[in-house]
Design an enzyme around this catalytic site. Structure first.
Site, PDB file in Angstrom:
ATOM      1  N   HIS A   1      -8.727   3.955  -2.362  1.00  0.00           N
ATOM      2  CA  HIS A   1      -7.371   3.443  -2.121  1.00  0.00           C
ATOM      3  C   HIS A   1      -6.905   2.516  -3.243  1.00  0.00           C
ATOM      4  CE1 HIS A   1      -3.802   2.169  -0.196  1.00  0.00           C
ATOM      5  NE2 HIS A   1      -4.283   1.221   0.597  1.00  0.00           N
ATOM      6  N   CYS A  34       0.798  -1.222   0.000  1.00  0.00           N
ATOM      7  CA  CYS A  34       0.000   0.000   0.000  1.00  0.00           C
ATOM      8  C   CYS A  34       0.839   1.286   0.000  1.00  0.00           C
ATOM      9  CB  CYS A  34      -0.949   0.000   1.193  1.00  0.00           C
ATOM     10  SG  CYS A  34      -2.059  -1.428   1.196  1.00  0.00           S
TER      11      CYS A  34
END
Length: 403
Positions: free
Chosen positions: A346, A86
């Protein structure tokens, strides 16, 4: 960052709207063309002036980075594919900045994208050990294992914070309320819906204190940033729009991640604390100097944990910050004016570059209805925090070139 390092400036930023997977008919080259073209136009330069490119994505085939950037041109430059879970986008940014800081290039491009499958994150290869296995086994010794892994890990850290410090479900939920409210003013956000505290608390339970409206969604999208040296900025007359990276650090897991026997350590709090301390030292700044912060709120629990790791408050006091509205407009800092990951979305490879884009707009004073007034002042300071488990944290501090 050595004492002889060259200065690094953000001179162009661009991003796509973040979308629900499948909501838009596009592929990753389309995303990269859109964000990359916007960043180059913002910088006022041609792609031919870019000397190196670092392209981040988590879910994709090898050399997808080349295929993506070829939408901008075919100039034969080095193109490096980046994957750091991430924190992929900010890792690409870190590498692009490092090339300039080390005097290896005058203009670089960091670009990130993601085309994701709907639903919780899954693994691609099932015939080998998963990179998170050591973390998950360590956490399972502390709290009962649950699926899917990501909300389990951050939810477990939230439960540990509650047990240690008395943090309430309502305090975690207020993070979701705040970030959804902020995203209402962000045309790039996947969601622009506003929710009450009662609605956030009543949404589907996930794990520990987390409910669905406190969790970031899977998303498609792309972000891009053009970086330049001081000489490049001077030659192209870009000082008026340039934003300087005044501190930057990447930290990976340390012995304490596992030795602490703590869910909070396993989800990266120690990495964040160390990276932030390095950045504050490099920049000659502290938490009190910050005006606006984009941090990695993959789950509401992580935003509260990160308040403490960034030094915004003492350990255990994060709940008080959210109760006192210290992290929204009118408070001591505005945290995640974009809506954060919870509401903006995201797409893993793009997140860190979208954070950089938002902070650049804030420091330039061009963020529109979500503008943080103090950030646009001559002494405005911004901080970015991006984390990927398994693990890497990148923290970056910014201020205007002319201040």
């Amino acid at each position: 960052m050595g004492t002889q390092a060259s200065k690094v400036f953000v001179v162009g930023v661009g991003m796509t709207k973040f979308e629900k997977p499948g909501a838009r008919e596009w592929d990753y080259p389309d995303m990269a063309r859109e964000s990359g073209t916007k960043a180059l136009e913002d910088a006022g330069i041609e792609y031919g002036e870019v000397e190196q490119a670092f392209v981040g994505y988590v879910y994709g085939e090898s050399t997808s980075g080349q295929r993506a950037v070829y939408e901008l041109g075919l100039t034969g430059i080095p193109i490096v594919n980046v994957n750091n879970n991430c924190s992929t986008g900010s890792t690409a940014l870190y590498l692009a900045a490092q090339a300039i800081r080390g005097g290896l290039a005058d203009c670089t491009l960091a670009l990130g994208f993601e085309k994701m499958q709907p639903g919780s994150l899954g693994s691609t290869f099932d015939d080998r050990e998963q990179p998170m296995m050591r973390h998950l086994l360590a956490l399972a010794e502390l709290q009962e294992f649950a699926m899917p892994p990501a909300p389990y890990m951050f939810g477990a850290a939230g439960k540990e914070h509650q047990e240690r410090y008395g943090t309430t479900d309502e305090q975690f939920a207020k993070v979701g309320v705040k970030n959804h409210r902020h995203s209402a003013n962000n045309p790039y956000a996947q969601f622009q819906d506003v929710y009450t505290l009662e609605e956030v608390l009543a949404s589907k339970p996930v794990y520990g204190p987390l409910t669905k409206l406190q969790c970031s969604p899977t998303s498609d999208g792309s972000g891009a940033v053009v970086l330049a040296s001081e000489d490049f900025v001077d030659r192209h007359g870009l000082a008026g729009q340039a934003v300087e990276i005044v501190g930057q650090s990447m930290v990976t897991d340390m012995n304490s991640t596992f030795a602490d026997k703590s869910a909070i350590s396993l989800v990266g709090a120690d990495m964040t604390r160390k990276a932030a301390a390095k950045v504050y030292e490099q920049a000659g700044l502290g938490p009190a100097d910050l005006d606006v912060i984009e941090l990695h709120d993959c789950f509401s629990a992580n935003e509260l944990l990160t308040y403490e790791a960034l030094g915004l408050c003492a350990e255990g006091d994060a709940g008080k910050l959210i109760d006192n509205d210290d992290t929204t407009y009118g408070g001591r800092w505005v945290v995640n004016p974009s809506g954060g990951l919870i509401s903006k979305g995201h797409p893993l490879g793009a997140t860190g570059l979208a954070q950089c884009s938002e902070l650049t707009w804030q420091l330039r004073g061009t963020a529109g209805a979500r503008q943080v007034e103090a950030a646009a002042g001559k002494d405005g300071v911004a901080l970015q925090h991006n984390i990927g488990l398994g693990g890497a944290v990148v923290v970056t501090a910014y201020r205007k070139a002319e201040h």
